[in-house]
Design an enzyme around this catalytic site. Structure first.
Site, PDB file in Angstrom:
ATOM      1  N   LYS A 202      35.612  27.430  27.567  1.00  0.00           N
ATOM      2  CA  LYS A 202      36.569  28.498  27.863  1.00  0.00           C
ATOM      3  C   LYS A 202      36.019  29.727  27.150  1.00  0.00           C
ATOM      4  O   LYS A 202      35.993  29.769  25.917  1.00  0.00           O
ATOM      5  CB  LYS A 202      37.948  28.115  27.327  1.00  0.00           C
ATOM      6  CG  LYS A 202      38.997  29.224  27.366  1.00  0.00           C
ATOM      7  CD  LYS A 202      40.366  28.694  26.918  1.00  0.00           C
ATOM      8  CE  LYS A 202      41.418  29.792  26.882  1.00  0.00           C
ATOM      9  NZ  LYS A 202      42.767  29.264  26.542  1.00  0.00           N
TER      10      LYS A 202
ATOM     11  N   GLU B 289      41.736  34.470  26.599  1.00  0.00           N
ATOM     12  CA  GLU B 289      42.786  34.282  25.594  1.00  0.00           C
ATOM     13  C   GLU B 289      42.204  34.218  24.180  1.00  0.00           C
ATOM     14  O   GLU B 289      42.580  33.376  23.365  1.00  0.00           O
ATOM     15  CB  GLU B 289      43.601  33.028  25.905  1.00  0.00           C
ATOM     16  CG  GLU B 289      44.317  33.129  27.251  1.00  0.00           C
ATOM     17  CD  GLU B 289      45.240  31.969  27.575  1.00  0.00           C
ATOM     18  OE1 GLU B 289      45.007  30.861  27.075  1.00  0.00           O
ATOM     19  OE2 GLU B 289      46.194  32.185  28.355  1.00  0.00           O
TER      20      GLU B 289
ATOM     21  N   ARG C 193      47.056  40.079  37.116  1.00  0.00           N
ATOM     22  CA  ARG C 193      46.403  38.898  36.541  1.00  0.00           C
ATOM     23  C   ARG C 193      45.924  37.934  37.629  1.00  0.00           C
ATOM     24  O   ARG C 193      44.895  37.276  37.465  1.00  0.00           O
ATOM     25  CB  ARG C 193      47.384  38.212  35.590  1.00  0.00           C
ATOM     26  CG  ARG C 193      46.914  36.868  35.092  1.00  0.00           C
ATOM     27  CD  ARG C 193      47.766  36.398  33.941  1.00  0.00           C
ATOM     28  NE  ARG C 193      47.605  34.973  33.712  1.00  0.00           N
ATOM     29  CZ  ARG C 193      48.196  34.300  32.748  1.00  0.00           C
ATOM     30  NH1 ARG C 193      49.020  34.931  31.906  1.00  0.00           N
ATOM     31  NH2 ARG C 193      48.009  33.008  32.591  1.00  0.00           N
TER      32      ARG C 193
ATOM     33  N   ASP D 149      48.707  30.282  36.476  1.00  0.00           N
ATOM     34  CA  ASP D 149      48.587  29.325  35.381  1.00  0.00           C
ATOM     35  C   ASP D 149      49.467  28.102  35.610  1.00  0.00           C
ATOM     36  O   ASP D 149      50.510  27.972  34.958  1.00  0.00           O
ATOM     37  CB  ASP D 149      48.986  30.017  34.061  1.00  0.00           C
ATOM     38  CG  ASP D 149      48.560  29.212  32.855  1.00  0.00           C
ATOM     39  OD1 ASP D 149      47.881  28.198  33.045  1.00  0.00           O
ATOM     40  OD2 ASP D 149      48.900  29.616  31.729  1.00  0.00           O
TER      41      ASP D 149
ATOM     42  N   GLU E  12      53.237  21.351  31.136  1.00  0.00           N
ATOM     43  CA  GLU E  12      53.552  22.587  30.406  1.00  0.00           C
ATOM     44  C   GLU E  12      54.653  23.394  31.091  1.00  0.00           C
ATOM     45  O   GLU E  12      55.610  23.815  30.446  1.00  0.00           O
ATOM     46  CB  GLU E  12      52.282  23.437  30.272  1.00  0.00           C
ATOM     47  CG  GLU E  12      52.535  24.778  29.599  1.00  0.00           C
ATOM     48  CD  GLU E  12      51.258  25.580  29.383  1.00  0.00           C
ATOM     49  OE1 GLU E  12      50.169  25.110  29.771  1.00  0.00           O
ATOM     50  OE2 GLU E  12      51.365  26.685  28.814  1.00  0.00           O
TER      51      GLU E  12
ATOM     52  N   TRP F 178      51.052  39.714  28.745  1.00  0.00           N
ATOM     53  CA  TRP F 178      50.438  38.538  29.359  1.00  0.00           C
ATOM     54  C   TRP F 178      50.221  38.641  30.870  1.00  0.00           C
ATOM     55  O   TRP F 178      49.623  37.748  31.480  1.00  0.00           O
ATOM     56  CB  TRP F 178      51.266  37.283  29.052  1.00  0.00           C
ATOM     57  CG  TRP F 178      51.207  36.921  27.605  1.00  0.00           C
ATOM     58  CD1 TRP F 178      52.091  37.271  26.636  1.00  0.00           C
ATOM     59  CD2 TRP F 178      50.160  36.174  26.951  1.00  0.00           C
ATOM     60  NE1 TRP F 178      51.683  36.785  25.407  1.00  0.00           N
ATOM     61  CE2 TRP F 178      50.495  36.104  25.582  1.00  0.00           C
ATOM     62  CE3 TRP F 178      48.986  35.559  27.377  1.00  0.00           C
ATOM     63  CZ2 TRP F 178      49.702  35.446  24.648  1.00  0.00           C
ATOM     64  CZ3 TRP F 178      48.192  34.909  26.449  1.00  0.00           C
ATOM     65  CH2 TRP F 178      48.549  34.858  25.100  1.00  0.00           C
TER      66      TRP F 178
HETATM   67  C1  GCV Z   1      44.409  25.757  26.223  1.00  0.00           C
HETATM   68  C2  GCV Z   1      47.704  28.440  29.307  1.00  0.00           C
HETATM   69  C3  GCV Z   1      48.265  27.614  28.191  1.00  0.00           C
HETATM   70  C4  GCV Z   1      47.318  27.578  27.015  1.00  0.00           C
HETATM   71  C5  GCV Z   1      45.973  27.045  27.495  1.00  0.00           C
HETATM   72  C6  GCV Z   1      45.478  27.952  28.612  1.00  0.00           C
HETATM   73  C7  GCV Z   1      44.168  27.473  29.201  1.00  0.00           C
HETATM   74  O1  GCV Z   1      47.655  29.787  28.952  1.00  0.00           O
HETATM   75  O2  GCV Z   1      49.517  28.108  27.828  1.00  0.00           O
HETATM   76  O3  GCV Z   1      47.872  26.743  26.016  1.00  0.00           O
HETATM   77  O4  GCV Z   1      45.041  26.985  26.451  1.00  0.00           O
HETATM   78  O5  GCV Z   1      46.425  27.983  29.644  1.00  0.00           O
HETATM   79  O6  GCV Z   1      44.216  26.854  30.258  1.00  0.00           O
HETATM   80  O7  GCV Z   1      43.121  27.712  28.623  1.00  0.00           O
END
Ligand code: GCV
Length: 705
Positions: free
Chosen positions: A305, A309, A359, A388, A416, A567
């Site tokens: 990644k 973020e 986004r 997401d 999530e 965000w």
């Molecule tokens: C691991 C979302 C989640 C994050 C996660 C991110 C990602 O933003 O809330 O916790 O990070 O996705 O997929 O990298």
């Protein structure tokens, strides 16, 4: 007393209780596999002892099943009912059963990772050219139960549609101050780590690998893609510990992957830069990869990644994601390794006042121009939707935009945004919908074809974020096991019907004393789960608008929680209307990222599907949907109905008292009570919000606050 994380009790058997082995276990079973380590070895070992270990597992599984159910392990010439045979090369019919009719001509050879099943007069031969594939074939027979032996004569090959099938764990080694041991984990702690170190006892990891082998998953990334300082060291100082995890996964043919930090050459290697074009940086990654494969011969690869973020990435050096990914690809290539490079790249520090930044556009804008520049062993891993993992969003246009790149679809098994394993929400139908989506219209390839390499590009498989922790039921909510099961099955065969997959899971997980499932149990589990994703959708964010969850932990309603944050997840509700204008005509232009026909279908209010209306358009509260009601009325209707459906779910489950194991029953009842509370809260907050903003009254005069 509740049954929360009871780590000192053996874990729940999930879809592999002893009873699941009844049909195989009461038969005469032979395993025909050469000693792969001996001088006459017919197949090469793909890594250190991997073949041998997987074959030992197969022998062990067969011995355990037959010992438990009265069958026997026999030789191949002792008229076995089931013969499991490892073939030397491309599949051939294998040795015939003594006394059986002449074997039919061979069907097309399965890929090395597939297996062949021949049933001839009730006798079954499973053959494969690799031990892991043979193990998958064994579990195929287990899954079929009596039907495996009693059906008509057959000769079938089974090969996974997706060559790469990976589960990603967002597990931290250290307990992270905000995210805990497992980021977005809803099933207790990590099965790999406990408070700062790899667990001494990794037997849970092997039990997990066994569950995965039974659904055909053969790769696991063992740490969070947000790689913090402690976790970064898995790549170097802690390699021996990673090797212990790999050893725990290996007996079931599961290979280990690591998430790595792009800044590792600096943070771990002491270099002044992580510039992907710098020679020392390249040499550092090569040496790091060499050490990994020297320690773990069957290691799979890296997951990254980057520039996302807050994670480091190539942008800091004026480079792009192809430069970054290719750096790591070159390091792992000599070892046959793969780099999963995530496309989840967007600006998480945007200004909510700026309505032109979208986004949803970001992944395409960053990645589509790089098509053709990624090395062959790079897989660009794309979240199914452009935002997401929402309960409902459009399919990511990136999946249709990179025909010269290996693309993988990324799903989220951990819930999530879909109830955090407190709500029953079977995601099989949602994933099926994404996999079956045809970006180029009715005559074009499906998303499942694209990632399988049967569309315009080479294909990179499928990956998903695991929902497993050290919870006794593995997944917190016992019914969330169905999601893990379904992910494996759909990764193997995306054409499977999600309700059939659920049925398989029920049959394996809830056998009665005679090994079969009580008809009432089957019925109720379907009633509770079949449509549970739609139910969840109905009482949460409406019409594809997404989010509206509590910022940070993402559980429960908070309609404006993200509205004025950086965000990039907004709904833009005001007194007149709601939704995001992503049209080319008046909005962000996101619809233009799709090929025809979708670029036009989504662009037009006339043709945009109701369920995605607010994802693509900003409309008045009084806009009339194709369903015939206004947007405001739709919110009221679905939210009232959703809570009623949860009430029915609770009643249906309670009718099973005494028919399901007590511990499962207790846990499910706890979770359902919370689901009903939470759904009621969602209903009342959403309805009240829409009423107060819009002033549109509920046509049915129900209670809104
Ligand atoms: C691991 C979302 C989640 C994050 C996660 C991110 C990602 O933003 O809330 O916790 O990070 O996705 O997929 O990298």
């Amino acid at each position: 007393m509740t049954v929360e994380n009871v780590v000192d009790h053996p874990p729940h058997a999930a879809w592999l209780p002893d009873a699941a082995f009844t049909a195989v276990g009461r038969r005469r079973v032979a395993v025909l596999a050469p000693d792969v380590s001996g001088p006459g070895a017919r197949i090469p070992a793909p890594g250190p002892d991997r073949s041998r270990e997987v074959l030992a597992t197969l022998h062990h599984e067969v011995a355990a099943a037959t010992a438990a159910h009265g069958g026997a392990v026999v030789g191949q010439d002792e008229a076995p009912d089931l013969l499991l045979t490892l073939l030397p090369g491309p599949a051939h019919p294998g040795p015939p059963h003594p006394g059986s009719a002449p074997t039919p001509p061979p069907s097309p050879a399965p890929a090395r990772s597939g297996f062949r099943v021949v049933r001839d007069d009730g006798r079954v031969t499973v053959s494969a050219t690799g031990p892991t594939a043979l193990l998958h074939g064994f579990f195929h027979v287990v899954r079929q139960g009596e039907d495996a032996f009693t059906g008509p004569d057959t000769d079938e090959t089974h090969a996974p549609a997706q060559a790469l099938r990976v589960l990603d764990h967002w597990d931290n080694v250290d307990v992270h101050a905000v995210m805990g041991q497992v980021e977005r984990g809803y099933a207790g702690g990590s099965i790999f780590y406990d408070d700062g170190r790899v667990r001494d006892d990794l037997s849970r990891v092997t039990a997990y690998a066994r569950l995965l082998a039974a659904v055909g998953i053969d790769r696991v990334c063992i740490n969070n893609v947000n790689v913090h300082a402690r976790e970064a060291r898995l790549l170097t100082d802690d390699l021996a510990e990673v090797a212990r995890i790999a050893a725990a996964l290996r007996p079931y043919g599961v290979r280990t992957h690591l998430a790595v930090s792009f800044a590792a050459p600096m943070t771990l290697g002491g270099l002044p830069t992580s510039d992907p074009l710098d020679d020392d940086v390249r040499a550092w990654w090569r040496a790091a990869a060499d050490r990994v494969w020297a320690t773990i011969g069957d290691f799979g690869g890296f997951v990254v990644k980057a520039d996302s973020e807050g994670q480091p990435g190539p942008f800091a050096y004026g480079c792009d994601h192809a430069d970054g990914a290719n750096l790591l690809a070159a390091a792992v290539a000599p070892h046959g390794g793969v780099v999963h490079w995530r496309a989840f790249v967007y600006d998480h520090t945007q200004d909510w006042r700026d309505r032109s930044t979208d986004r949803a556009r970001a992944a395409y804008d960053h990645f589509a121009p790089l098509d053709g520049r990624f090395a062959d062993n790079v897989v660009v891993q794309v979240k199914h939707g452009p935002l997401d993992f929402q309960t409902r969003e459009a399919v990511s246009p990136v999946l249709a935009a990179m025909p010269r790149t290996r693309l993988a679809l990324e799903l989220q098994v951990t819930q999530e945004y879909t109830g955090q394993q407190r709500h029953a929400c079977y995601l099989g139908p949602w994933w099926s919908e994404n996999l079956a989506f045809r970006p180029w219209g009715d005559d074009g390839a499906r998303v499942a074809d694209v990632v399988a390499g049967r569309g315009p590009g080479p294909g990179g498989g499928i990956a998903a974020v695991s929902n497993v922790g050290d919870d006794r039921f593995w997944t917190g909510h016992p019914l969330a096991q169905a999601n893990l099961y379904a992910f494996g099955r759909l990764a193997w065969d995306p054409a499977l019907d999600a309700a059939d997959v659920l049925d398989e899971w029920v049959s394996l997980t809830f056998p009665g004393d005679d090994g079969t499932v009580d008809v009432r149990v089957r019925e109720v589990l379907h009633a509770v789960l079949d449509d549970s994703w739609h139910t969840y959708e109905s009482y949460t964010a409406p019409l594809g608008v997404g989010f509206m969850v509590r910022p940070g932990h993402h559980y429960g309603p908070d309609v404006d929680g993200y509205e004025y944050t950086p965000w990039g997840t907004y709904h833009f509700a005001d007194r007149d209307g709601i939704g995001v204008d992503r049209t080319r005509a008046t909005g962000t232009g996101f619809t233009g990222q799709y090929p025809a026909p979708w670029r036009d279908v989504y662009e037009s209010l006339e043709t945009c599907p109701d369920e995605l209306l607010l994802f693509f358009h900003h409309v008045p509260w009084t806009h009339v949907l194709h369903s015939g009601v206004t947007v405001a009325q739709h919110v009221y209707d679905t939210h009232f109905a959703g809570v009623e459906r949860v009430r029915e779910t609770v009643a249906a489950w309670e009718s099973l008292a005494g028919l399901v194991p007590g511990d499962v029953d207790t846990r499910v009842r706890e979770r359902l009570a919370e689901q009903l509370r939470s759904a009621t809260e969602w209903r009342d907050q959403l309805n009240t919000y829409v009423w107060r903003k819009s002033g549109v009254a509920d046509a049915h005069g129900r209670t809104i606050y």
